[in-house]
Design a protein around this motif. Structure first.
Motif, PDB file in Angstrom:
ATOM      1  N   MET A   1      -0.036   3.686 -19.602  1.00  0.00           N
ATOM      2  CA  MET A   1       0.086   5.115 -19.884  1.00  0.00           C
ATOM      3  C   MET A   1      -1.284   5.785 -19.837  1.00  0.00           C
ATOM      4  SD  MET A   1       1.478   6.967 -23.361  1.00  0.00           S
ATOM      5  CE  MET A   1       0.018   6.469 -24.284  1.00  0.00           C
ATOM      6  N   ILE A   2      -2.275   5.174 -20.487  1.00  0.00           N
ATOM      7  CA  ILE A   2      -3.630   5.726 -20.484  1.00  0.00           C
ATOM      8  C   ILE A   2      -4.182   5.776 -19.054  1.00  0.00           C
ATOM      9  CG2 ILE A   2      -6.011   5.335 -21.245  1.00  0.00           C
ATOM     10  CD1 ILE A   2      -4.810   4.090 -23.801  1.00  0.00           C
ATOM     11  N   TYR A   3      -3.949   4.696 -18.312  1.00  0.00           N
ATOM     12  CA  TYR A   3      -4.430   4.624 -16.930  1.00  0.00           C
ATOM     13  C   TYR A   3      -3.801   5.732 -16.072  1.00  0.00           C
ATOM     14  CZ  TYR A   3      -5.275   2.759 -12.237  1.00  0.00           C
ATOM     15  OH  TYR A   3      -5.648   2.610 -10.924  1.00  0.00           O
ATOM     16  N   VAL A   4      -2.488   5.881 -16.166  1.00  0.00           N
ATOM     17  CA  VAL A   4      -1.776   6.870 -15.348  1.00  0.00           C
ATOM     18  C   VAL A   4      -2.178   8.292 -15.734  1.00  0.00           C
ATOM     19  CG1 VAL A   4       0.493   7.861 -14.845  1.00  0.00           C
ATOM     20  CG2 VAL A   4       0.192   5.386 -14.835  1.00  0.00           C
ATOM     21  N   LEU A   5      -2.201   8.588 -17.046  1.00  0.00           N
ATOM     22  CA  LEU A   5      -2.532   9.939 -17.491  1.00  0.00           C
ATOM     23  C   LEU A   5      -3.981  10.294 -17.164  1.00  0.00           C
ATOM     24  CD1 LEU A   5      -0.700  10.144 -20.941  1.00  0.00           C
ATOM     25  CD2 LEU A   5       0.054  10.984 -18.713  1.00  0.00           C
ATOM     26  N   PHE A   6      -4.883   9.332 -17.294  1.00  0.00           N
ATOM     27  CA  PHE A   6      -6.286   9.578 -16.962  1.00  0.00           C
ATOM     28  C   PHE A   6      -6.434   9.916 -15.486  1.00  0.00           C
ATOM     29  CE2 PHE A   6     -10.347   7.938 -15.334  1.00  0.00           C
ATOM     30  CZ  PHE A   6     -11.246   8.687 -16.105  1.00  0.00           C
ATOM     31  N   ASN A   7      -5.788   9.134 -14.624  1.00  0.00           N
ATOM     32  CA  ASN A   7      -5.881   9.379 -13.188  1.00  0.00           C
ATOM     33  C   ASN A   7      -5.184  10.665 -12.780  1.00  0.00           C
ATOM     34  OD1 ASN A   7      -7.161   6.982 -11.513  1.00  0.00           O
ATOM     35  ND2 ASN A   7      -6.079   6.041 -13.213  1.00  0.00           N
ATOM     36  N   LYS A   8      -4.055  10.965 -13.438  1.00  0.00           N
ATOM     37  CA  LYS A   8      -3.355  12.213 -13.126  1.00  0.00           C
ATOM     38  C   LYS A   8      -4.190  13.424 -13.545  1.00  0.00           C
ATOM     39  CE  LYS A   8       0.084  12.625 -11.581  1.00  0.00           C
ATOM     40  NZ  LYS A   8       0.498  12.893 -10.175  1.00  0.00           N
ATOM     41  N   GLN A   9      -4.825  13.326 -14.714  1.00  0.00           N
ATOM     42  CA  GLN A   9      -5.678  14.422 -15.169  1.00  0.00           C
ATOM     43  C   GLN A   9      -6.883  14.600 -14.246  1.00  0.00           C
ATOM     44  OE1 GLN A   9      -7.823  13.883 -18.880  1.00  0.00           O
ATOM     45  NE2 GLN A   9      -7.446  16.017 -19.456  1.00  0.00           N
ATOM     46  N   ARG A  10      -7.460  13.492 -13.813  1.00  0.00           N
ATOM     47  CA  ARG A  10      -8.590  13.558 -12.893  1.00  0.00           C
ATOM     48  C   ARG A  10      -8.167  14.189 -11.569  1.00  0.00           C
ATOM     49  NH1 ARG A  10     -11.786   8.067 -11.649  1.00  0.00           N
ATOM     50  NH2 ARG A  10      -9.774   7.589 -10.677  1.00  0.00           N
ATOM     51  N   GLN A  11      -6.950  13.855 -11.115  1.00  0.00           N
ATOM     52  CA  GLN A  11      -6.442  14.435  -9.873  1.00  0.00           C
ATOM     53  C   GLN A  11      -6.241  15.939 -10.017  1.00  0.00           C
ATOM     54  OE1 GLN A  11      -2.687  12.755  -8.675  1.00  0.00           O
ATOM     55  NE2 GLN A  11      -2.625  13.883  -6.743  1.00  0.00           N
ATOM     56  N   ILE A  12      -5.702  16.365 -11.165  1.00  0.00           N
ATOM     57  CA  ILE A  12      -5.493  17.798 -11.413  1.00  0.00           C
ATOM     58  C   ILE A  12      -6.826  18.540 -11.464  1.00  0.00           C
ATOM     59  CG2 ILE A  12      -4.706  19.461 -13.143  1.00  0.00           C
ATOM     60  CD1 ILE A  12      -2.437  17.526 -13.820  1.00  0.00           C
ATOM     61  N   ASN A  13      -7.815  17.940 -12.152  1.00  0.00           N
ATOM     62  CA  ASN A  13      -9.146  18.569 -12.228  1.00  0.00           C
ATOM     63  C   ASN A  13      -9.768  18.710 -10.841  1.00  0.00           C
ATOM     64  OD1 ASN A  13      -9.042  18.792 -15.003  1.00  0.00           O
ATOM     65  ND2 ASN A  13     -10.095  16.850 -15.372  1.00  0.00           N
ATOM     66  N   HIS A  14      -9.583  17.688 -10.015  1.00  0.00           N
ATOM     67  CA  HIS A  14     -10.103  17.745  -8.645  1.00  0.00           C
ATOM     68  C   HIS A  14      -9.444  18.866  -7.858  1.00  0.00           C
ATOM     69  CE1 HIS A  14     -11.633  16.336  -4.778  1.00  0.00           C
ATOM     70  NE2 HIS A  14     -10.395  16.399  -4.307  1.00  0.00           N
ATOM     71  N   GLU A  15      -8.133  19.036  -8.043  1.00  0.00           N
ATOM     72  CA  GLU A  15      -7.414  20.077  -7.304  1.00  0.00           C
ATOM     73  C   GLU A  15      -7.754  21.466  -7.828  1.00  0.00           C
ATOM     74  OE1 GLU A  15      -3.414  18.792  -7.675  1.00  0.00           O
ATOM     75  OE2 GLU A  15      -3.637  17.174  -6.209  1.00  0.00           O
ATOM     76  N   ILE A  16      -8.064  21.579  -9.128  1.00  0.00           N
ATOM     77  CA  ILE A  16      -8.493  22.868  -9.687  1.00  0.00           C
ATOM     78  C   ILE A  16      -9.836  23.278  -9.074  1.00  0.00           C
ATOM     79  CG2 ILE A  16      -9.338  23.996 -11.779  1.00  0.00           C
ATOM     80  CD1 ILE A  16      -7.200  22.466 -13.339  1.00  0.00           C
ATOM     81  N   LYS A  17     -10.748  22.305  -8.984  1.00  0.00           N
ATOM     82  CA  LYS A  17     -12.049  22.582  -8.362  1.00  0.00           C
ATOM     83  C   LYS A  17     -11.891  22.963  -6.902  1.00  0.00           C
ATOM     84  CE  LYS A  17     -14.710  19.518 -11.409  1.00  0.00           C
ATOM     85  NZ  LYS A  17     -15.527  18.279 -11.487  1.00  0.00           N
ATOM     86  N   ALA A  18     -10.963  22.266  -6.207  1.00  0.00           N
ATOM     87  CA  ALA A  18     -10.728  22.592  -4.801  1.00  0.00           C
ATOM     88  C   ALA A  18     -10.152  23.986  -4.650  1.00  0.00           C
ATOM     89  CB  ALA A  18      -9.779  21.551  -4.200  1.00  0.00           C
ATOM     90  N   ALA A  19      -9.256  24.374  -5.573  1.00  0.00           N
ATOM     91  CA  ALA A  19      -8.649  25.704  -5.514  1.00  0.00           C
ATOM     92  C   ALA A  19      -9.694  26.786  -5.798  1.00  0.00           C
ATOM     93  CB  ALA A  19      -7.514  25.795  -6.541  1.00  0.00           C
ATOM     94  N   LYS A  20     -10.592  26.524  -6.765  1.00  0.00           N
ATOM     95  CA  LYS A  20     -11.652  27.496  -7.055  1.00  0.00           C
ATOM     96  C   LYS A  20     -12.594  27.639  -5.884  1.00  0.00           C
ATOM     97  CE  LYS A  20     -11.749  26.979 -12.094  1.00  0.00           C
ATOM     98  NZ  LYS A  20     -12.576  26.520 -13.261  1.00  0.00           N
ATOM     99  N   LYS A  21     -12.931  26.504  -5.275  1.00  0.00           N
ATOM    100  CA  LYS A  21     -13.820  26.522  -4.131  1.00  0.00           C
ATOM    101  C   LYS A  21     -13.202  27.294  -2.966  1.00  0.00           C
ATOM    102  CE  LYS A  21     -16.479  23.424  -1.141  1.00  0.00           C
ATOM    103  NZ  LYS A  21     -16.792  21.991  -0.813  1.00  0.00           N
ATOM    104  N   GLU A  22     -11.883  27.110  -2.790  1.00  0.00           N
ATOM    105  CA  GLU A  22     -11.164  27.811  -1.716  1.00  0.00           C
ATOM    106  C   GLU A  22     -11.116  29.301  -1.988  1.00  0.00           C
ATOM    107  OE1 GLU A  22      -9.060  28.022   1.877  1.00  0.00           O
ATOM    108  OE2 GLU A  22     -10.040  26.282   0.959  1.00  0.00           O
ATOM    109  N   ALA A  23     -10.969  29.653  -3.283  1.00  0.00           N
ATOM    110  CA  ALA A  23     -10.892  31.067  -3.648  1.00  0.00           C
ATOM    111  C   ALA A  23     -12.242  31.781  -3.472  1.00  0.00           C
ATOM    112  CB  ALA A  23     -10.432  31.204  -5.099  1.00  0.00           C
ATOM    113  N   ASP A  24     -13.334  31.038  -3.734  1.00  0.00           N
ATOM    114  CA  ASP A  24     -14.681  31.629  -3.631  1.00  0.00           C
ATOM    115  C   ASP A  24     -15.141  31.779  -2.174  1.00  0.00           C
ATOM    116  OD1 ASP A  24     -14.773  31.755  -6.353  1.00  0.00           O
ATOM    117  OD2 ASP A  24     -15.852  29.857  -6.595  1.00  0.00           O
ATOM    118  N   SER A  25     -14.575  30.986  -1.301  1.00  0.00           N
ATOM    119  CA  SER A  25     -15.037  31.000   0.103  1.00  0.00           C
ATOM    120  C   SER A  25     -14.386  32.113   0.906  1.00  0.00           C
ATOM    121  CB  SER A  25     -14.738  29.654   0.763  1.00  0.00           C
ATOM    122  OG  SER A  25     -13.354  29.380   0.759  1.00  0.00           O
TER     123      SER A  25
END
Length: 344
Positions: free
Chosen positions: A320-344
């Protein structure tokens, strides 16, 4: 591109929320009794049971690494450790239906082909079943009178359990190592099974057997690896079989060590053979049936819950810890990608 990123982000957030909800539901309803028992357990016993559970998980990681390493040399014990926990987590939250699929997906993420991942999963199961049979046979010789004393025709039932396990393994190996046997199996199934759902099941099994054939041929070339996997499975079961004695000896210092080890070995074998009344799991039913004659029903149930914690709940929590940690990391990565896309 931006809308695609946003959709993916929203989908992952929804999956994350749903996953949290399922985890809460499972912990509250399905695993609540185990958590309640943990709250009543003394700290030394809890630490000891946790340590044994972690040791067995590490041994399992080594087992998986030895098998998967034949296909992907970079696969580590750490990868195997989390592979076991990952599949246990999904087995719990999907109520048993997603265990194999999740395990194969995990292997694929670590560089194995899907066929290699399926073969690794099947080999893991087969080698584990062989170890179960060997230990059950050993304890049948050493403590056969114990099972006979607690269950009518107990020796016969244990032999039947060993026989059923042997039949399953032999059938899988025959079908995977002999192409003619596999073709004959498919022909017979197609001839007598008319429902499409059953035929689809046969097709999926046929694909798994095909994957298993390639995995076995690769694996058995390394006899040292075969021996290491067998020994590690035997070792993991030794750790599991020590658990009831470690739990019960605190209140029953005179309890027979070999008796408790033999009874848990028989429990694992009989759990899949004896019918369980009232919807109780087969393993739980047999465990209480055997151990209540040694320590009484109340303490038998308590030790069962602690055993389940070490062998089932603990891997689930790690997964559970492994899955939730990786899922949260994936979401954070996609948030950064979305912000980067919005700024460009």
């Amino acid at each position: 591109m931006k809308s695609s990123i946003n959709r993916k982000l929203i989908l992952n957030i929804l999956l994350f929320v749903v996953m949290i909800g399922v985890i809460v539901f499972v912990i509250r309803d399905s695993l609540g009794e185990i958590f309640a028992e943990l709250g009543k357990t003394s700290l030394p016993v809890l630490l000891g049971v946790t340590a044994l559970g972690l040791i067995s998980q590490i041994i399992e990681g080594y087992t998986i690494k030895t098998i998967a390493g034949e296909f992907q040399p970079g696969f580590t014990i750490r990868d195997g450790f989390f592979a076991s926990a990952y599949s246990t987590f999904y087995r719990v939250i999907t109520f048993g239906t997603g265990s194999i699929l999740s395990e194969v997906i995990y292997y694929h993420k670590k560089g194995l082909k899907y066929s290699e991942g399926t073969g690794t999963s099947a080999l893991r199961m087969i080698t584990y079943k062989i170890a179960l049979m060997v230990w059950a046979f050993v304890f049948l010789i050493v403590k056969g009178d114990a099972i006979q004393a607690h269950i009518s025709n107990g020796i016969f039932l244990v032999i039947a359990g060993i026989g059923v396990t042997l039949l399953i393994i032999s059938t899988l190996l025959l079908l995977s190592l002999n192409i003619n046997a596999q073709v004959f199996f498919v022909i017979i199934c197609n001839r007598f099974l008319k429902r499409q759902k059953l035929r689809d099941g046969v097709d999926r099994l046929n694909e798994q057997i095909y994957s298993l054939r390639g995995a076995i041929k690769t694996f058995i070339r390394d006899r040292s690896a075969v021996l290491r996997v067998f020994c590690s499975n035997m070792g993991k079961l030794v750790v599991w079989y020590l658990l009831p004695y470690f739990i019960l000896v605190q209140d029953y210092p005179e309890i027979d060590f070999f008796l408790t080890v033999a009874l848990i070995s028989f429990t694992v074998i009989l759990g899949g053979v004896l019918p369980a009344p009232g919807g109780i799991g087969g393993f739980e039913f047999v465990y209480v049936l055997l151990f209540r004659n040694v320590v009484g029903r109340v303490d038998a149930v308590s030790s069962l819950l602690l055993y389940r914690y070490a062998t089932y709940l603990l891997p689930f929590l790690i997964g559970m810890i492994y899955v939730l940690f990786n899922k949260q990391r994936q979401i954070n990565h996609e948030i950064k990608a979305a912000k980067k896309e919005a700024d460009s």
